[in-house]
Every structure is written in C-alpha cells, then in structure tokens.
Design a protein around this motif. Structure first.
Motif, PDB file in Angstrom:
ATOM      1  N   MET A   1       0.847  -1.197   0.000  1.00  0.00           N
ATOM      2  CA  MET A   1       0.000   0.000   0.000  1.00  0.00           C
ATOM      3  C   MET A   1       0.877   1.240   0.000  1.00  0.00           C
ATOM      4  SD  MET A   1      -2.914   1.090   2.761  1.00  0.00           S
ATOM      5  CE  MET A   1      -3.920   2.561   2.523  1.00  0.00           C
ATOM      6  N   ASP A 113      -2.310   4.705  -3.185  1.00  0.00           N
ATOM      7  CA  ASP A 113      -3.607   4.190  -2.748  1.00  0.00           C
ATOM      8  C   ASP A 113      -4.364   5.232  -1.933  1.00  0.00           C
ATOM      9  OD1 ASP A 113      -3.437   1.247  -3.562  1.00  0.00           O
ATOM     10  OD2 ASP A 113      -1.585   1.489  -2.428  1.00  0.00           O
ATOM     11  N   GLU A 153      -6.334  -3.500   2.851  1.00  0.00           N
ATOM     12  CA  GLU A 153      -5.582  -3.060   1.676  1.00  0.00           C
ATOM     13  C   GLU A 153      -6.472  -2.489   0.576  1.00  0.00           C
ATOM     14  OE1 GLU A 153      -3.473  -6.652   0.842  1.00  0.00           O
ATOM     15  OE2 GLU A 153      -1.748  -6.044   2.044  1.00  0.00           O
ATOM     16  N   LYS A 154      -7.782  -2.508   0.770  1.00  0.00           N
ATOM     17  CA  LYS A 154      -8.693  -2.002  -0.258  1.00  0.00           C
ATOM     18  C   LYS A 154      -9.589  -0.873   0.232  1.00  0.00           C
ATOM     19  CE  LYS A 154      -8.940  -6.316  -2.913  1.00  0.00           C
ATOM     20  NZ  LYS A 154      -9.840  -7.356  -3.483  1.00  0.00           N
ATOM     21  N   SER A 155      -9.847  -0.804   1.533  1.00  0.00           N
ATOM     22  CA  SER A 155     -10.791   0.195   2.033  1.00  0.00           C
ATOM     23  C   SER A 155     -10.516   0.514   3.494  1.00  0.00           C
ATOM     24  CB  SER A 155     -12.234  -0.313   1.878  1.00  0.00           C
ATOM     25  OG  SER A 155     -12.442  -1.462   2.690  1.00  0.00           O
ATOM     26  N   SER A 172     -13.316   3.357  -0.380  1.00  0.00           N
ATOM     27  CA  SER A 172     -12.349   2.496  -1.052  1.00  0.00           C
ATOM     28  C   SER A 172     -11.226   3.350  -1.617  1.00  0.00           C
ATOM     29  CB  SER A 172     -13.031   1.708  -2.178  1.00  0.00           C
ATOM     30  OG  SER A 172     -14.051   0.879  -1.666  1.00  0.00           O
ATOM     31  N   TYR A 173     -10.073   2.745  -1.796  1.00  0.00           N
ATOM     32  CA  TYR A 173      -8.927   3.422  -2.391  1.00  0.00           C
ATOM     33  C   TYR A 173      -9.029   3.360  -3.925  1.00  0.00           C
ATOM     34  CZ  TYR A 173      -7.348   1.969   2.283  1.00  0.00           C
ATOM     35  OH  TYR A 173      -7.262   1.709   3.627  1.00  0.00           O
TER      36      TYR A 173
END
Length: 210
Positions: A1, A113, A153-155, A172-173
């Motif tokens: 990230m 990110d 790692e996503k949100s 979310s990224y």
C-alpha cells in the motif's frame, strides 16, 4: 500500500513578516511541520503498524529549505521525501498549490492508494488544498476526519467530526482524507530515526520535471 502524506512548512513564530509581494517572508524564520499535517503523518503511521507492506512518502511544495521538514517526517517514520520546488511557484495560492501537487502526483507518484492531508494550515486556514488535490485527481475526498479504523488493503472507515456529532464513512482506495488534530501526543523521533533522516536522499522536482 502506497500512502502520500502532503505536508507544509509553516513559520514557528507569531512574528510573521511579509515581503513587498504580500507573501510570507520565510528567510531567517524557523519553520516546522504544520501541526495538522503532523497528525496526517500519525494517521499514515497507524496504517503502517496495522497493514503489511505500507510505504509512506512525505510530499511538500516550497523553497529548498522545506527539505528540513521532509527529513523530520522521515525521522518520525515516513519512508522517503519528495520536494516540489521552483521559483516559479512562489506566491502560489491554494488552487495553484493543489494543481502543482496533483500534477506532481500524476507524473511522479501515480501508484498511490491513499493521500492524507491536514485539514488546515495554520498560516492560511483555508482548508481548500486537500479537497482541490482530490478534485484535480478525480478521486473521492473525506474531510474533517478524526480517526481511520477497520482498514485493509482495499478500504477503510473514517470517523468524521461534524458540528452536530460524528459520522462514519466507509471508502475504497484510491482516495484522499483530510485529518483533524488529535488528542494524543504525536510520535517523537528516536536516534535511529534521526540517522535515517540524515542519510535519506530527498527527491527534488522542478516545474519542468513535472
């Protein structure tokens, strides 16, 4: 990230002097990291402690002396520092600053990110630069953030402090968040942090570079 923390150097004095062009005279005045940006770094460090493979880049725009606050950010725990510096940027307002930073991110740091900014700068207090960067990059923005939690790692979830209470937002990224000052003492650099900062190579870009 990959996290980008946008920080700003501000005068560490109440005796602010102005140039004939109505800009702050920074020569001869000690500068520090904007207090709200210190907690932007803290938010990034919290994610680094809880998630794997987090890389934090401290990014600033300013004169060459702004390298000092990037080294301070590295001593606290950021992984590297990037300075956008050019005499042609002198006297930039919030729109010009945000456009310059966004252009630098697009051209030199596109694989991010999350971008974290302080909500305000104590020498301007407009709260506009962060949201304008998000607009330039066409990514979601969450302002007045008091805390980030339940991150992966996503949100992540952001708790926002509003006039009439609190609000929790899942996002979310890629995204940009602007954080408020917190109620805890910020991280103090250790000896190994000072050594890392002294040895770090600060990456510098001019207007032509970006």
């Amino acid at each position: 990230m990959n996290i980008i923390v946008c920080i700003k150097q501000v005068p560490d004095t109440t005796d602010i002097k102005w140039t004939e062009n109505n800009t702050i005279q920074r020569e001869g005045v000690e500068s520090v990291i904007n207090p709200f940006d210190v907690y932007a770094i803290e938010a990034a460090l919290k994610l680094k402690k809880t998630l794997p493979n987090v890389f934090i880049t401290a990014l600033t725009m300013g004169p060459l002396q702004a390298e000092d606050i990037l080294r301070k950010a590295i001593s606290i725990g950021c992984d590297n520092g990037v300075l956008i510096s050019d005499k042609k940027f002198a006297g930039a307002d919030t729109y010009a600053t945000a456009k310059t930073l966004a252009t630098a991110i697009k051209s030199k740091l596109p694989d991010f990110d999350l971008i974290i900014c302080g909500q305000f700068a104590i020498d301007g207090d407009t709260a506009q630069t962060g949201p304008e960067i998000a607009t330039q990059l066409d990514i979601p923005q969450i302002t007045y953030v008091k805390n980030l939690d339940r991150s992966n790692e996503k949100s992540s979830y952001a708790t926002r402090e509003l006039e009439d209470g609190y609000e929790t937002v899942k996002f979310s990224y890629p995204a940009l968040v602007c954080v408020l000052k917190q109620d805890f003492e910020p991280t103090r650099p250790l000896i190994k942090g000072f050594i890392k900062a002294q040895e770090a190579e600060i990456i510098k870009y001019s207007m032509e570079d970006i």
